[in-house]
Design an enzyme around this catalytic site. Structure first.
Site, PDB file in Angstrom:
ATOM      1  N   ILE A 276      32.302  45.634  31.486  1.00 12.91           N
ATOM      2  CA  ILE A 276      33.521  46.421  31.682  1.00 12.91           C
ATOM      3  C   ILE A 276      33.679  46.803  33.137  1.00 12.91           C
ATOM      4  CG2 ILE A 276      34.650  48.602  31.092  1.00 12.91           C
ATOM      5  CD1 ILE A 276      33.257  48.383  28.334  1.00 12.91           C
TER       6      ILE A 276
ATOM      7  N   TYR B 173      20.268  55.860  23.087  1.00 11.42           N
ATOM      8  CA  TYR B 173      21.403  55.393  23.891  1.00 11.42           C
ATOM      9  C   TYR B 173      22.640  56.250  23.624  1.00 11.42           C
ATOM     10  CZ  TYR B 173      25.452  52.684  25.288  1.00 11.42           C
ATOM     11  OH  TYR B 173      26.644  52.305  25.851  1.00 11.42           O
TER      12      TYR B 173
ATOM     13  N   LYS C  29      24.809  58.707  26.271  1.00 14.30           N
ATOM     14  CA  LYS C  29      26.242  58.625  26.530  1.00 14.30           C
ATOM     15  C   LYS C  29      26.936  59.954  26.196  1.00 14.30           C
ATOM     16  CE  LYS C  29      27.921  55.515  27.936  1.00 14.30           C
ATOM     17  NZ  LYS C  29      28.054  55.052  29.341  1.00 14.30           N
TER      18      LYS C  29
END
Length: 317
Positions: free
Chosen positions: A35, A184, A188
């Protein structure tokens, strides 16, 4: 009767017709792939100078060549950046060689799928250190450059994976119960809470810098257009995943929320931008904050813990 003057309306945001940003400079962490690459490519098309923060010089040079092939005259360069290495953060800011920075996109991240738990040289869990602590510390180092650019923006990329997670403030680094996917998602979530707490502190300091939160929705390589050698999509992969386009999207479209957060003059600090369709695909819109993102007490405790772990604190005065 005299006619009432019409009030000009802000035109709807068009992901394919971005406003000019000539003369501005943007830093994209992890801008060499995924991204982040498409964030950099799209921003380069506005006439801005785009700096890719990346550990891998060869991959960054490949990304720069790819952007240059698609955006004639693109001004893109690379600075070494390893978010898990505190010394690299300071060196990165020095290597920028700038007296002001108009925006940083905190995009880089690492996701591990399997045990064992991995630590950085400083003893921090790798995903928490890279995804959250590294960007927390980088914001501290960039603060003087961002303050020198009126209306600068700090854009932090969260994840839909964080929507169903909650932080364990007593085990932020998953020392007692390490599950990679959960670690993870929590890293975030920490980034997202940081972005919102940062905006509260910016407002309290009467700073013109904005902190904006984004998430990319669902993004698949198989739906992402080829950018050789950065990314190559085979026809077979594209066709096999074509039905998923109804639900998710490619990484080019997943970049749209971050690009809008950098460029749209109507965007304000403390908001979250994500894909329009169920938060998974489509054009970017401002969406309501998830309930647990409004937990200011948890965000403040996370900030204090991050300050203690990095021995740094972003400040804009």
């Amino acid at each position: 009767m005299p006619s009432t003057p019409s009030v000009p309306l802000t035109p709807p945001w068009d992901v394919h017709r971005l406003p000019s940003a000539a003369g501005k400079t943007f830093l994209v962490t992890g801008g060499n792939a995924g991204i982040g690459y498409f964030v950099a490519e799209q921003l380069a098309g506005t006439g801005a100078t785009v700096v890719l923060g990346s550990r891998d010089r060869a991959r960054a040079e490949a990304a720069i060549a790819s952007i240059g092939a698609r955006v004639p005259g693109a001004a893109v360069r690379h600075v070494p950046l390893d978010l898990a290495d505190p010394a690299s953060l300071r060196a990165c800011v020095d290597a920028l060689g700038l007296d002001r920075l108009d925006a940083v996109v905190h995009n880089a991240g690492v996701a591990l799928d399997h045990p064992p738990r991995r630590d950085t040289a400083d003893g921090h869990e790798l995903m928490f250190a890279t995804n959250h602590l590294g960007h927390f510390a980088l914001t501290h180092h960039l603060a003087p450059l961002l303050m020198a650019a009126p209306g600068s923006r700090i854009v932090t990329t969260g994840s839909f994976a964080a929507k169903s997670e909650r932080l364990d403030l007593d085990d932020l680094q998953s020392r007692h119960d390490y599950r990679p996917k959960r670690a993870y998602a929590r890293s975030k979530l920490a980034q997202m809470l940081f972005a919102l707490e940062l905006d509260r502190r910016l407002r309290a300091a009467d700073s013109t810098t904005l902190s904006v939160l984004v998430h990319p929705g669902g993004a698949l390589d198989s739906l992402t257009p080829s950018r050789p050698p950065v990314h190559v999509r085979t026809p077979g992969a594209r066709l096999s995943r074509l039905p998923l386009r109804l639900v998710v999207q490619g990484k080019d479209a997943a970049a749209w929320p971050a690009v809008r957060a950098v460029l749209d003059p109507a965007v304000r600090g403390g908001v979250m931008l994500g894909p329009r369709a169920f938060g998974l695909r489509g054009t970017p819109r401002i969406e309501p904050l998830w309930e647990h993102l409004a937990d200011t007490a948890t965000a403040a405790r996370l900030w204090a813990a991050s300050r203690d772990l990095t021995r740094l604190e972003p400040a804009f005065r």
